[in-house]
Design a protein around this motif. Sequence first.
Motif, PDB file in Angstrom:
ATOM      1  N   TYR A 114      -3.726 -10.750   9.240  1.00  0.00           N
ATOM      2  CA  TYR A 114      -3.337 -12.183   8.864  1.00  0.00           C
ATOM      3  C   TYR A 114      -3.570 -12.603   7.606  1.00  0.00           C
ATOM      4  N   SER A 115      -2.453 -13.254   7.155  1.00  0.00           N
ATOM      5  CA  SER A 115      -2.566 -13.798   5.886  1.00  0.00           C
ATOM      6  C   SER A 115      -2.946 -15.264   5.999  1.00  0.00           C
ATOM      7  N   VAL A 116      -4.051 -15.680   5.447  1.00  0.00           N
ATOM      8  CA  VAL A 116      -4.618 -17.127   5.616  1.00  0.00           C
ATOM      9  C   VAL A 116      -3.695 -18.175   4.624  1.00  0.00           C
ATOM     10  N   LEU A 117      -3.236 -17.567   3.449  1.00  0.00           N
ATOM     11  CA  LEU A 117      -2.364 -18.344   2.565  1.00  0.00           C
ATOM     12  C   LEU A 117      -0.984 -18.578   3.146  1.00  0.00           C
ATOM     13  N   ASN A 118      -0.414 -17.584   3.699  1.00  0.00           N
ATOM     14  CA  ASN A 118       1.034 -17.788   4.239  1.00  0.00           C
ATOM     15  C   ASN A 118       1.084 -17.871   5.456  1.00  0.00           C
ATOM     16  N   HIS A 119       0.203 -17.707   6.448  1.00  0.00           N
ATOM     17  CA  HIS A 119       0.069 -18.083   7.806  1.00  0.00           C
ATOM     18  C   HIS A 119       1.337 -16.928   8.472  1.00  0.00           C
ATOM     19  N   THR A 120       1.256 -15.761   7.944  1.00  0.00           N
ATOM     20  CA  THR A 120       2.024 -14.810   8.412  1.00  0.00           C
ATOM     21  C   THR A 120       1.087 -13.534   8.835  1.00  0.00           C
ATOM     22  N   PHE A 121       1.552 -12.479   9.476  1.00  0.00           N
ATOM     23  CA  PHE A 121       0.676 -11.263   9.798  1.00  0.00           C
ATOM     24  C   PHE A 121       1.609 -10.061   9.687  1.00  0.00           C
ATOM     25  N   THR A 122       1.031  -8.755   9.701  1.00  0.00           N
ATOM     26  CA  THR A 122       1.583  -7.648   9.760  1.00  0.00           C
ATOM     27  C   THR A 122       0.893  -6.909  10.908  1.00  0.00           C
ATOM     28  N   SER A 123       1.484  -6.052  11.663  1.00  0.00           N
ATOM     29  CA  SER A 123       0.733  -5.041  12.580  1.00  0.00           C
ATOM     30  C   SER A 123       1.092  -3.736  12.141  1.00  0.00           C
ATOM     31  N   MET A 164      -8.971  -0.244   2.133  1.00  0.00           N
ATOM     32  CA  MET A 164      -8.644  -1.637   2.358  1.00  0.00           C
ATOM     33  C   MET A 164      -7.203  -1.875   1.382  1.00  0.00           C
ATOM     34  N   SER A 165      -7.019  -1.205   0.280  1.00  0.00           N
ATOM     35  CA  SER A 165      -5.711  -1.291  -0.268  1.00  0.00           C
ATOM     36  C   SER A 165      -4.377  -0.705   0.710  1.00  0.00           C
ATOM     37  N   VAL A 166      -4.823   0.155   1.512  1.00  0.00           N
ATOM     38  CA  VAL A 166      -3.457   0.654   2.479  1.00  0.00           C
ATOM     39  C   VAL A 166      -3.592  -0.418   3.489  1.00  0.00           C
ATOM     40  N   VAL A 167      -4.868  -0.830   4.112  1.00  0.00           N
ATOM     41  CA  VAL A 167      -4.728  -2.115   5.204  1.00  0.00           C
ATOM     42  C   VAL A 167      -3.933  -3.158   4.959  1.00  0.00           C
ATOM     43  N   LEU A 168      -4.362  -3.733   3.430  1.00  0.00           N
ATOM     44  CA  LEU A 168      -3.498  -4.949   2.735  1.00  0.00           C
ATOM     45  C   LEU A 168      -2.213  -4.833   2.429  1.00  0.00           C
ATOM     46  N   ASN A 169      -1.742  -3.638   2.209  1.00  0.00           N
ATOM     47  CA  ASN A 169      -0.315  -3.402   1.902  1.00  0.00           C
ATOM     48  C   ASN A 169       0.618  -3.713   2.817  1.00  0.00           C
ATOM     49  N   PRO A 170       1.582  -4.918   2.762  1.00  0.00           N
ATOM     50  CA  PRO A 170       2.491  -5.146   3.831  1.00  0.00           C
ATOM     51  C   PRO A 170       3.515  -4.071   3.837  1.00  0.00           C
ATOM     52  N   ALA A 171       3.719  -3.152   2.968  1.00  0.00           N
ATOM     53  CA  ALA A 171       4.605  -2.106   3.004  1.00  0.00           C
ATOM     54  C   ALA A 171       3.940  -0.647   3.789  1.00  0.00           C
ATOM     55  N   THR A 172       2.736  -0.796   3.932  1.00  0.00           N
ATOM     56  CA  THR A 172       2.046   0.233   4.818  1.00  0.00           C
ATOM     57  C   THR A 172       2.892   0.750   6.138  1.00  0.00           C
ATOM     58  N   THR A 173       3.257   1.919   6.353  1.00  0.00           N
ATOM     59  CA  THR A 173       3.867   2.461   7.553  1.00  0.00           C
ATOM     60  C   THR A 173       2.927   3.322   8.514  1.00  0.00           C
ATOM     61  N   THR A 174       3.173   3.438   9.503  1.00  0.00           N
ATOM     62  CA  THR A 174       2.128   4.187  10.607  1.00  0.00           C
ATOM     63  C   THR A 174       1.886   5.576  10.043  1.00  0.00           C
TER      64      THR A 174
END
Length: 380
Positions: free
Chosen positions: A190-199, A261-271
């Motif tokens: 969850y992005s605190v700044l943008n109020h969006t999330f990725t899963s 963490m670079s992988v965790v926080l990258n919004p382009a990370t795929t399964t």
Amino acid sequence: MKRSVVLKSVAFVISALLVFLVVIKFKYGSGKNYPDLGANLPTESFVLEKLIQLDYPPGNLAVAANGDVYFNYHPNAKADRFSPATVFKWSNGKAEPFPSLEAQKDFQGTFGMTIDKQNRIWFIEPASLDFKHTLVSAFALDTKKRLEFFEFPEGQAKFAEDIRVTSDGKYVVLPNPGLFSFTPSSLVVYSVLNHTFTSIQSDHPCMRPEDWIIQTPYGPDRLLGGLLSFAVGIDGIEISDDQKWLYIASMTNSRLCRVPMSVVLNPATTTASFNQNIEDVGQKPMSDGITIDHDGRVLMTDVEHGSIMAFNPATHELSKLGGSKDIVWPDGIVVGANGDVYFTDSSIPSYLDELVRPPTESKLAEHRPYSIYRLKKSGT
């Protein structure tokens, strides 16, 4: 003639149901006993003490830099039926509702919590506890004002029970274990700044439960008359102090893993890319909460043996900090500013039956008092 057809139909349905139950039992109700990894390990020089004793089972906790302890009642106990407050601050030997008694009505059932570098305490309230939406919120420790709030869309992060925040306070990471082995696990950011999330959904072995049966003082941890063995995927997580790694400790899983963490926080990370970057670092106990101490070791609760174990990523060695046979289910764990280790005994198997029904007041009273423990270094 009609009666014969009806009887045959009933017999077919019963037979089909029995076959279904046998398949479920074989696939989800089996399992092996897990070895006691701490049985032959020496115990480190910590002294175990009961810090706080309570009328209801504690769940998770967080410790501020000044030593104040924040904790909640475990939501599985449904203590809100009997207590006007379920979230507390312990300071100078006294527990007071946090942020206030009046604010308790705003909680739907807090589970995990953590204190970030910005002096905010964060809570996760999962939708799996009979609610529609999972909620994330943060409060200032000094003013007690709510600073952040996010409501996930229905069905998202439904089983998230733990929470961690990056040191810059910009991202919240949630493990979403899924429902036993029926649904896949995921990691939610969850992005605190943008109020969006990725899963990031993952079927990696480190994210899934393995075929083990957790043993408790009250017998094997099974549900529905033994039809299901209690099994949980990604549950405990922790971010390393240097912010390079996210450690993953699935409860009924024998391996401690980590992912950059670079992988965790990258919004382009795929399964696929997430799975490729997971690293298996070593063996662990059947665990619930995890944290990291000031030496960079990953501390884990050993739920089967009432103890706390430490894994050293540099040497890949396990050690034992301490514990007691009286501890039923060591749950949440955190390290204080001075290196003391705090953890809860949520005692779940003592009051939660195989149908996961909320315990009665008399059932909870049978096992009082419930405790929050502290492990202090000898001589401190």
